[in-house]
Design a protein around this motif. Structure first.
Motif, PDB file in Angstrom:
ATOM      1  N   PRO A   1     -12.174  54.818 -34.879  1.00 19.01           N
ATOM      2  CA  PRO A   1     -11.312  53.900 -35.633  1.00 19.01           C
ATOM      3  C   PRO A   1     -12.041  53.410 -36.881  1.00 19.01           C
ATOM      4  O   PRO A   1     -13.262  53.218 -36.862  1.00 19.01           O
ATOM      5  CB  PRO A   1     -11.061  52.759 -34.637  1.00 19.01           C
ATOM      6  CG  PRO A   1     -11.323  53.347 -33.291  1.00 19.01           C
ATOM      7  CD  PRO A   1     -12.383  54.374 -33.490  1.00 19.01           C
ATOM      8  N   GLY A   2     -11.286  53.229 -37.975  1.00 17.56           N
ATOM      9  CA  GLY A   2     -11.865  52.669 -39.180  1.00 17.56           C
ATOM     10  C   GLY A   2     -12.335  53.670 -40.207  1.00 17.56           C
ATOM     11  O   GLY A   2     -12.788  53.266 -41.288  1.00 17.56           O
ATOM     12  N   VAL A   3     -12.251  54.976 -39.911  1.00 24.04           N
ATOM     13  CA  VAL A   3     -12.729  55.964 -40.896  1.00 24.04           C
ATOM     14  C   VAL A   3     -11.703  56.197 -42.002  1.00 24.04           C
ATOM     15  O   VAL A   3     -12.023  56.823 -43.012  1.00 24.04           O
ATOM     16  CB  VAL A   3     -13.086  57.300 -40.217  1.00 24.04           C
ATOM     17  CG1 VAL A   3     -14.217  57.111 -39.234  1.00 24.04           C
ATOM     18  CG2 VAL A   3     -11.868  57.913 -39.531  1.00 24.04           C
ATOM     19  N   GLY A   4     -10.462  55.735 -41.804  1.00 23.20           N
ATOM     20  CA  GLY A   4      -9.466  55.856 -42.870  1.00 23.20           C
ATOM     21  C   GLY A   4      -8.379  56.872 -42.620  1.00 23.20           C
ATOM     22  O   GLY A   4      -7.783  57.397 -43.572  1.00 23.20           O
ATOM     23  N   LYS A   5      -8.065  57.145 -41.365  1.00 25.08           N
ATOM     24  CA  LYS A   5      -7.032  58.141 -41.043  1.00 25.08           C
ATOM     25  C   LYS A   5      -5.659  57.679 -41.512  1.00 25.08           C
ATOM     26  O   LYS A   5      -4.927  58.435 -42.175  1.00 25.08           O
ATOM     27  CB  LYS A   5      -7.001  58.391 -39.520  1.00 25.08           C
ATOM     28  CG  LYS A   5      -8.287  58.925 -38.954  1.00 25.08           C
ATOM     29  CD  LYS A   5      -8.171  59.154 -37.470  1.00 25.08           C
ATOM     30  CE  LYS A   5      -7.822  57.898 -36.708  1.00 25.08           C
ATOM     31  NZ  LYS A   5      -8.836  56.828 -36.838  1.00 25.08           N
ATOM     32  N   THR A   6      -5.276  56.443 -41.159  1.00 20.08           N
ATOM     33  CA  THR A   6      -3.961  55.939 -41.546  1.00 20.08           C
ATOM     34  C   THR A   6      -3.851  55.817 -43.063  1.00 20.08           C
ATOM     35  O   THR A   6      -2.808  56.128 -43.645  1.00 20.08           O
ATOM     36  CB  THR A   6      -3.710  54.567 -40.884  1.00 20.08           C
ATOM     37  OG1 THR A   6      -3.860  54.688 -39.464  1.00 20.08           O
ATOM     38  CG2 THR A   6      -2.311  54.073 -41.192  1.00 20.08           C
ATOM     39  N   TYR A   7      -4.934  55.401 -43.694  1.00 16.49           N
ATOM     40  CA  TYR A   7      -4.954  55.293 -45.158  1.00 16.49           C
ATOM     41  C   TYR A   7      -4.725  56.663 -45.790  1.00 16.49           C
ATOM     42  O   TYR A   7      -3.900  56.818 -46.701  1.00 16.49           O
ATOM     43  CB  TYR A   7      -6.302  54.708 -45.605  1.00 16.49           C
ATOM     44  CG  TYR A   7      -6.361  54.331 -47.067  1.00 16.49           C
ATOM     45  CD1 TYR A   7      -6.044  53.040 -47.473  1.00 16.49           C
ATOM     46  CD2 TYR A   7      -6.742  55.264 -48.026  1.00 16.49           C
ATOM     47  CE1 TYR A   7      -6.095  52.687 -48.816  1.00 16.49           C
ATOM     48  CE2 TYR A   7      -6.802  54.918 -49.369  1.00 16.49           C
ATOM     49  CZ  TYR A   7      -6.480  53.628 -49.764  1.00 16.49           C
ATOM     50  OH  TYR A   7      -6.524  53.283 -51.083  1.00 16.49           O
ATOM     51  N   ALA A   8      -5.434  57.682 -45.290  1.00 17.60           N
ATOM     52  CA  ALA A   8      -5.282  59.039 -45.829  1.00 17.60           C
ATOM     53  C   ALA A   8      -3.874  59.570 -45.574  1.00 17.60           C
ATOM     54  O   ALA A   8      -3.289  60.248 -46.431  1.00 17.60           O
ATOM     55  CB  ALA A   8      -6.317  59.972 -45.191  1.00 17.60           C
TER      56      ALA A   8
END
Length: 895
Positions: A35-42
């Motif tokens: 969590p927190g690596v930016g999947k949803t953002y990407a």
């Protein structure tokens, strides 16, 4: 000559896959290690890019977790309203699957693929929702962390100490059209965590001390990177296959080691293992069987030992059959995208190899882009290399006799037609005879026929005739060409025969495995699966076979097989346990505990033992053949997979039953607690009033209180009776006592029982006078009618009419109860007869929701069916059928 024609099965598979791609939606997974690596953002950035291209984008589920940067990307994107579920008094918001399908956007965003849906959803898991969306042609973007993949769940738990409960099958990601790795260095992720960009400050500090330790993040990152690299490698191999590219693409190292019966082959295997380990590459140990008839039993045993060694060191093993060692190795290497081949150094001198190149020399010339490592291997103590057994010296004189006879027949036929045809036709006649001999006999007889045909042509048909002298030197060239053509025909035809024999051997192996797999696939239950495996192995290998499975204490117990043919002493059982515990083939015919009466084969599924087989061949020499031992291992592997799959299905069913039981318990407590509490509260209140102020109350008030106690006691009694009836139904404790009854009497009795509740309501009964007697249990069917009438009273306006009718239709009695209420929503019609279902929320009334379930149970044990419909003019109607020709069971009455 190599056959370059495409495989028709492969072509069919490609066409079918392309057809599926046309109608099915595309799935893209944004894949990360934490969590927190930016999947949803990407994912949101990619979606906004698609929106700019003109695609309609809909946000099904997006979890921002309070991250401001992520939330800003939601602006300008349409959000699908969530669906609300009532769970233990709390309102849960979930993804609206039906709403998404109805909207059918070009692109739908569904965050957190591994999420577990709320109770009452159509699917248990969100990835199942996504599968349905794809089946409906909707393109989906989703996100996933590596720890949620089922195959690495145990590894993640071992590394982090955290057991992840929400997992998805690996095949979901494997079947995705695109997987984008969203990566972030662990130090940067920890910095984001400390800045509160992942979790709130308090939660972030706890996370850093537990799951988000730097070592955990590094390990998870490596797993995610490797899984992504493996997927890319699979895409490369798929592209090569689809484009029919035979040239090796060295995108990743893969090593192949050639195995033989030479003792130095063991060191060759170890060298390949060391290189594979240093390169972190996959490796394959391959044995090519070119002339099985020339191999001694000792040679075959050594090859088996070498293949076992390779398997123990982690190699994939394969056994190929063919006449040309080099061709088989190169074809297999290019199919598997092998980059390096290990092969033993040839022992022949350089000058003999000049005239007769060894397979290694040919391999070096034909290897092309593949690296060849030729090594002798370190010297070791042990038996000398086992040379191929020479062909038996017995000459098959009958075959040579057939060759002489064929040449004589050809000469006789040529003599008869010689005055009518040219010499070239005579030559064709002899060549035909050579073809016949080579197709029926071996190389020796066909070579003899070639030579004798040239001699006979010269003696009988070339001037001067009946002499070996030649008048024209051009005939010498004719004789030479005829001899070479005859020898070429002989060699080619014999090779085709040998290839046909190899093909038949492969076909037998494939057919035997297919027959076993097909029968195992259509069978359920461990005992039946083992019975099938024992039967097939007994027939194919001409052996007595028994199957073992471990009990709850891990001790092997015989499950099935030819037990009478085995002496299952403590020693034999110990050997069987040895095979099971170590996962190795031991016993008779092997190098481990060979003094036993039988061969014991472990049943291994995914490297884990699930049982063992005992095999006692009737003709041992037929089983101790290399290909037979490999085939036996394949049978054992198929059996183990079937048994393991069945146990997994049984475990899954048990888990499902536990979930259903828990769901049933929750529903029971939710429904019954309220329905018990309400009448008990009314009874308690009335009794308290009577006790406290009874002497001062007038007679009418006391009567009302006592009547209330009576009514609520009856309501309580009905609830308890319903629970007891449902319990008896589910346990099989209710058996109908059928007697021939008049339906009109049963209907009249039911109406009389609820007469008080029907006060003020018109009840219209329509029953034909000639309605015959029907076999039924009068008490049970009367209760069905009572429940239906009470249900109609509960859900319809006061003073509205209720219609009851009955008629005969297709050898069934049909009974109908119709009301004038609001009816039932179409989507709820199929749920009305479920336990504890109490109708749509807006129509919900008091009651446990068991009445209609009991009706369904009572009707079905009579062999009938029950269902609900909506009336065109308004209201609901309930119908049930009872068969007229229902045979009476022993002990039942017949009026």
């Amino acid at each position: 000559m190599t056959d370059k024609r495409p495989d028709p099965d492969l072509l069919l598979t490609r066409v079918q896959a392309q057809e599926r791609e046309v109608s099915r939606g595309k799935l893209k997974v944004f894949f990360g290690f934490s969590p927190g690596v930016g999947k949803t953002y990407a994912m949101l950035e990619a979606a906004r890019g698609r929106q700019k291209e003109g695609a309609s984008v809909l946000l099904g589920v997006v979890e921002t977790h309070g991250r401001k940067d992520t939330a800003n990307l939601l602006e300008g994107l349409e959000v699908l309203p969530a669906q609300s579920f009532d769970y233990k008094g709390a309102a849960l918001k979930e993804f609206d699957l039906d709403g998404a399908i109805k909207r059918h956007p070009d692109l739908l965003l569904v965050d957190e693929l591994a999420h577990t849906n709320a109770e009452g959803s159509r699917h248990l898991k969100r990835w199942q929702d996504v599968q349905e969306l794809l089946d409906n042609g909707i393109n989906v973007y989703t996100t996933l962390n590596v720890q949620h993949l089922e195959s690495v769940n145990d590894i993640v738990a071992q590394i982090t100490g955290v057991i992840v409960r929400e997992t998805i099958p690996d095949k979901v990601v494997a079947e995705a059209d695109d997987v984008e790795l969203v990566d972030l260095p662990p130090d940067d992720l920890l910095k984001r965590l400390e800045e509160g960009k992942v979790y709130l400050p308090d939660a972030a500090q706890r996370a850093i001390k537990n799951f988000f330790r730097k070592g955990n993040l590094i390990a998870l990152r490596e797993i995610a990177l490797r899984m992504t690299a493996d997927r890319v490698n699979e895409q490369v191999q798929d592209y090569r296959r689809n484009m029919d590219i035979t040239q090796t693409w060295p995108t990743a190292d893969r090593i192949l080691v050639c195995v033989s019966s030479n003792p130095a082959s063991a060191n060759l295997i170890r060298a390949a293992h060391r290189m594979a380990k240093s390169l972190r590459a996959g490796w394959i140990a391959v044995y090519v069987e070119t002339h099985p008839e020339r191999q001694s039993e000792q040679s075959k045993a050594i090859v088996m030992r070498h293949l076992k060694l390779a398997e123990q060191l982690g190699a994939e093993t394969a056994m190929l059959s063919g006449l040309n060692f080099t061709e088989e190795i190169m074809t297999y290497s290019r199919e598997r995208n092998v980059t390096k081949i290990f092969v033993g150094k040839p022992g022949a001198s350089w000058w003999s190899r000049w005239f007769n190149p060894s397979p290694v020399d040919v391999l070096l010339r034909r290897s092309g882009e593949i690296d060849i490592y030729v090594t002798k291997g370190e010297t070791q103590e042990g038996p000398p290399a086992v040379k191929p057994r020479p062909v038996k010296n017995e000459i098959e004189w009958a075959a040579y006799g057939y060759a002489l006879l064929t040449v004589a027949v050809s000469t006789g036929a040529a003599w008869a037609i010689f005055p009518l045809v040219d010499l070239s036709n005579i030559i064709m006649l002899y060549l035909f005879g050579i073809l016949v001999i080579s197709s029926k006999q071996g190389l020796g007889p066909s070579t003899l026929a070639s030579i004798l045909s040239v001699v006979a042509l010269d003696f009988f048909f070339v001037q001067p005739r009946f002499s070996f002298a030649v008048s024209d030197t051009q005939y010498l060239f004719v004789f030479l060409v005829m001899l070479l053509v005859g020898l070429a025909i002989s060699s080619s035809t014999v090779r085709i025969r040998q290839q046909a024999q190899v093909s038949r051997l492969r076909e037998r192996r494939t057919a035997a495995l297919y027959a076993l797999s097909r029968e195992l696939a259509s069978t359920r239950g461990t005992a039946d699966l083992l019975e099938i495996a024992v039967k097939h192995i007994s027939e194919v290998f001409d052996s007595s076979v028994i199957a073992f499975l471990p009990d709850e204490y891990g001790r092997l117990q015989v499950q099935c097989g030819n037990v009478a043919d085995f002496k299952l002493t403590a020693k034999e059982m110990g050997v069987a346990h040895w095979a099971y515990d170590l996962g190795q083939m031991v016993g008779k015919g092997t190098d481990t505990l060979p003094g036993t009466d039988a061969l014991y084969v472990p049943l291994l599924a995914s490297g884990e033992p699930v049982g063992a087989l005992g095999v006692k061949p009737h003709s041992p020499e037929k089983l101790w053949i290399l290909e037979q031992m490999h085939l036996l291992e394949a049978f054992a592997h198929q059996t183990a997979l079937a048994v393991s799959g069945d146990k997994l299905a049984e475990k899954q069913q048990h888990i499902q039953m536990q979930m259903e039981t828990e769901k049933l318990r929750s529903s029971l407590l939710s429904s019954v607690s309220h329905d018990l509490r309400t009448p008990l509260a009314a009874i308690t209140g009335s009794i308290s009033s009577l006790l406290e102020t009874g002497m001062t109350l007038d007679a009418a008030t006391r009567h009302d209180l006592l009547e209330n106690i009576h009514d609520e006691s009856g309501r309580l009694e009905r609830l308890v009776n319903n629970l007891l009836e449902m319990t008896k139904l589910e346990s099989g404790g209710v058996q109908p006592q059928k007697e021939l009854q008049y339906p009109a009497e049963i209907i009249g009795s039911a109406v009389a029982r609820v007469d008080k509740k029907l006060t003020g309501r018109p009840v219209n009964i329509q029953i034909p006078n000639d309605l015959p007697m029907v076999p039924m249990d009068s008490l049970l069917i009367e209760q069905v009618l009572v429940n239906l009438l009470e249900n109609a009273v509960k859900y319809t306006p006061e003073k509205s009419a209720i219609d009851i009718s009955a008629w005969i239709e297709k050898d069934n009695l049909v009974v109908q109860v119709a009301d004038r209420g609001l009816g039932v929503p179409e989507e709820d019609l199929n749920r009305l007869f479920e336990k504890f279902y109490r109708g749509p929320q807006k129509m919900n009334k008091s009651g446990a929701g068991l009445g209609l379930s009991i009706c369904k149970g009572f009707v079905e044990i009579h062999g009938g069916s029950i269902w609900a419909e909506n009336r065109p003019e308004g209201g609901a109607l309930f119908k049930f059928t009872l068969p007229l020709e229902s045979p009476l069971e022993p002990g039942e009455k017949n009026a």
